[in-house]
Design an enzyme around this catalytic site. Structure first.
Site, PDB file in Angstrom:
ATOM      1  N   ASP A  78     -15.933 -14.395 -22.756  1.00 33.08           N
ATOM      2  CA  ASP A  78     -15.612 -14.776 -21.525  1.00 33.08           C
ATOM      3  C   ASP A  78     -14.321 -14.460 -20.967  1.00 33.08           C
ATOM      4  O   ASP A  78     -13.645 -15.168 -20.138  1.00 33.08           O
ATOM      5  CB  ASP A  78     -15.223 -16.513 -21.767  1.00 33.08           C
ATOM      6  N   GLU A  79     -14.071 -13.077 -21.303  1.00 29.67           N
ATOM      7  CA  GLU A  79     -12.836 -12.528 -20.803  1.00 29.67           C
ATOM      8  C   GLU A  79     -13.211 -11.159 -20.032  1.00 29.67           C
ATOM      9  O   GLU A  79     -13.181 -10.147 -20.512  1.00 29.67           O
ATOM     10  CB  GLU A  79     -11.619 -12.334 -21.714  1.00 29.67           C
ATOM     11  N   TYR A 129       1.588 -16.715 -31.741  1.00 30.91           N
ATOM     12  CA  TYR A 129       0.893 -17.704 -32.460  1.00 30.91           C
ATOM     13  C   TYR A 129       0.124 -16.739 -33.467  1.00 30.91           C
ATOM     14  O   TYR A 129      -0.257 -15.906 -33.078  1.00 30.91           O
ATOM     15  CB  TYR A 129       0.124 -18.606 -31.613  1.00 30.91           C
ATOM     16  N   GLU A 143      -2.855  -8.790 -22.514  1.00 28.76           N
ATOM     17  CA  GLU A 143      -3.597 -10.087 -21.882  1.00 28.76           C
ATOM     18  C   GLU A 143      -3.142  -9.797 -20.272  1.00 28.76           C
ATOM     19  O   GLU A 143      -2.065  -9.761 -19.888  1.00 28.76           O
ATOM     20  CB  GLU A 143      -2.748 -11.353 -22.101  1.00 28.76           C
ATOM     21  N   HIS A 175      -7.564  -8.383 -22.747  1.00 28.67           N
ATOM     22  CA  HIS A 175      -8.167  -9.761 -22.875  1.00 28.67           C
ATOM     23  C   HIS A 175      -7.613 -10.596 -21.568  1.00 28.67           C
ATOM     24  O   HIS A 175      -6.976  -9.920 -20.665  1.00 28.67           O
ATOM     25  CB  HIS A 175      -7.207 -10.652 -24.042  1.00 28.67           C
TER      26      HIS A 175
HETATM   27 ZN   LIG Z   1      -9.298 -12.578 -25.654  1.00 29.47          ZN
END
Ligand SMILES: [Zn+2]
Ligand SMILES: *[C@@H]1O[C@H](CO)[C@@H](O)[C@H](O)[C@H]1NC(C)=O
Ligand SMILES: *[C@@H]1O[C@H](CO)[C@@H](O)[C@H](O)[C@H]1NC(C)=O
Ligand SMILES: *[C@@H]1O[C@H](CO)[C@@H](O)[C@H](O)[C@H]1NC(C)=O
Length: 492
Positions: A125-126, A284, A306, A224
């Site tokens: 979903d990316e 995280y 990202e 991502h």
């Molecule tokens: Zn990802």
């Protein structure tokens, strides 16, 4: 059987871990999302793990389907055949080929050059990454004759692009693959034996692992969405705590991540992440990630990028996202030849290449030279002095100090085999013989076969002096070569 149930018990324990042991767990453990998502209300990162509520047909429009992506890759391969090669590294669960584009002036050939890989769409979903990577390939094809960065990459790097690692997840419009496994949790982990069973590993993961073992990548990045930050190892911490957990190459990685964030339109202006970069475990911790595995087992320095706050933006935003990321992608790939230490490692005996390893004093990590050409590529943060050691079983290690400037440093090593004294003497004698004409050779042989021990001893001492003299001249020569020019080519 016993191992299987052990593994199950372990996974189960991880899922019940109170804090964030199974963080970034995505679909595998939807009931154990990291605590920070409930607590600190981080606006950006909270979208990372969620499957989008629903990806409507409307959202799909303007994005390539898997079939269209395959066509785009094939078309690229035909249009840019003289600087590329298209190959597959395996298939997804649903048998979609995992196509890779290699871009280089000599695609598929072994050259003493670093290799970089980009991987998109790890999470189904990316989808931004898979689109941008096709843009990147086409842009390089259109510009390598006129743009200096493009030219540098084509000429001096082997760039491998895997637009989608998870075509099934994309088709299903979700994070995991067809078995609903989060592929960025499916790699063997250094701290927890979550994924140590080879037969339980997903085909997509296995394809990446054997690809990395074959190709000898110097560095890489996976793309991502859901935040705007360049993430670097370690991704996991030993005690599962959310804290800065530095890998041996922390400085190198911070440098690489900054190359990306500072070349980006506004990643470095982030309010959440200083300089637009973050240590994975501090953000995280995750376990079974691809990034740490690459660094530990692949000799490959991998970043997790990202690249858009919104995981699945409207397709009309893709051109602007490409513009925001273009220079970052180019600069990151080109950084492999614009910094660090590069060279070949050869044997003093016959000059053949050695798959030796290179270690930098103070950094507990080894970069290996290739078996075929003996070339190695050691990325390092610039403007720093390093002591570099090359070693290989059966050879004497060699070390030297280098100052790495704002450009790549070239450093070759010639390693001398470790030998017994008698063998050393043999070698010296044979060197000596080689330089003589036939007559001297005969005399020499007579000498050695005779029984005059004293004369023999004097001869050895004489040869030894010759040897010392030779070494000294060689040393002077090297010193001289290292001094003057700016773009040095060092040999030790
Ligand atoms: Zn990802
Ligand atoms: C690729 O092809 C173009 C035109 O056909 C040619 O000018 C160029 O030199 C080629 N590039 C390489 C790397 O062979
Ligand atoms: C970067 O720019 C985009 C588009 O203008 C904006 O949505 C985003 O909030 C900006 N991010 C930062 C960290 O400035
Ligand atoms: C580098 O070589 C050493 C031994 O020569 C080996 O143990 C290590 O696994 C190699 N590293 C990689 C990343 O292949």
């Amino acid at each position: 059987m016993e191992l299987g149930s052990l593994r199950f018990a372990f996974v189960f324990a991880l899922l019940l871990w109170p804090s964030s042991a199974a963080a970034r767990g995505g679909d595998r453990s939807p009931f154990s999302l990291p605590r920070r998502m409930d607590e600190d209300g981080g606006m950006i990162s909270r979208h990372l793990l969620e499957n989008l509520p629903q990806i409507t047909d409307d959202m799909l429009s303007g994005y390539m389907s898997n079939f269209e992506l395959e066509m785009a890759i094939k078309e690229f391969g035909q249009r840019c055949s003289n600087i590329s090669r298209v190959y597959s590294i395996g298939k997804s669960v649903n048998s979609v080929p995992l196509w890779v584009i290699e871009i280089s002036d000599k695609p598929g050939e072994d050259e003493a050059e670093p290799s970089f890989k980009f991987i998109g769409n790890v999470h189904g979903d990316e989808p931004v990454g898979r689109e941008l990577l096709i843009h990147l390939a086409n842009w390089l094809c259109d510009n390598y004759m006129k743009d200096s960065l493009a030219m540098t990459i084509v000429k001096n790097v082997h760039l491998h692009i895997l637009p989608t690692m998870n075509p099934d997840g994309f088709a299903l419009r979700r994070r995991g693959n067809a078995n609903n496994v989060d592929l960025n949790r499916d790699f063997p982990d250094q701290f927890y034996p979550v994924n140590d069973m080879l037969e339980l590993r997903q085909p997509e993961t296995r394809a990446i692992m054997s690809w990395v073992k074959e190709q000898h990548f110097t560095a890489s990045a996976s793309l991502h969405g859901g935040a705007l930050v360049a993430n670097y190892p370690w991704d996991g911490s030993e005690d599962a705590r959310k804290e800065y957990y530095a890998c041996p190459d922390d400085r190198t990685f911070r440098y690489m991540a900054s190359v990306y964030s500072h070349s980006h339109y506004n990643m470095s202006l982030s309010k959440e992440f200083e300089g637009g970069i973050t240590n994975g475990a501090l953000w995280y911790p995750i376990y079974g990630g691809m990034q740490d595995w690459n660094y530990i087992h692949g000799g490959c320095f991998e970043l997790t990028l990202e690249i858009s706050d919104v995981k699945w933006p409207k397709s009309t935003e893709l051109p602007i996202l490409w513009e925001y990321n273009r220079l970052s992608m180019l600069n990151l790939a080109a950084s492999l030849v614009k910094t660090g230490i590069h060279g070949r490692i050869l044997s003093s005996k016959g000059g053949h290449p050695l798959p030796a390893s290179v270690k930098v004093e103070g950094i507990d990590y080894r970069v290996n030279a290739t078996r075929t050409l003996g070339d190695y590529h050691r990325i390092l943060a610039p403007m720093e002095r390093y002591e570099v050691v090359a070693s290989m079983p059966g050879f004497q290690s060699k070390s030297t100090r280098v100052f790495v400037e704002d450009e790549a440093t070239s450093l070759d090593f010639v390693l001398v085999p470790e030998e017994e004294n008698s063998q050393k003497l043999d070698k010296i004698i044979s060197n000596y013989i080689c330089r003589c004409d036939g007559k001297d050779k005969l005399v020499l042989v007579e000498f050695l076969t005779g029984t005059h021990f004293e004369i023999y001893l004097i001869f050895i001492i004489f040869i030894f002096f010759l040897y010392l003299l030779k070494r000294k001249t060689k040393f002077k020569f090297l010193k001289h070569r290292q001094l003057p020019t700016h773009k040095r080519h060092n040999v030790v």
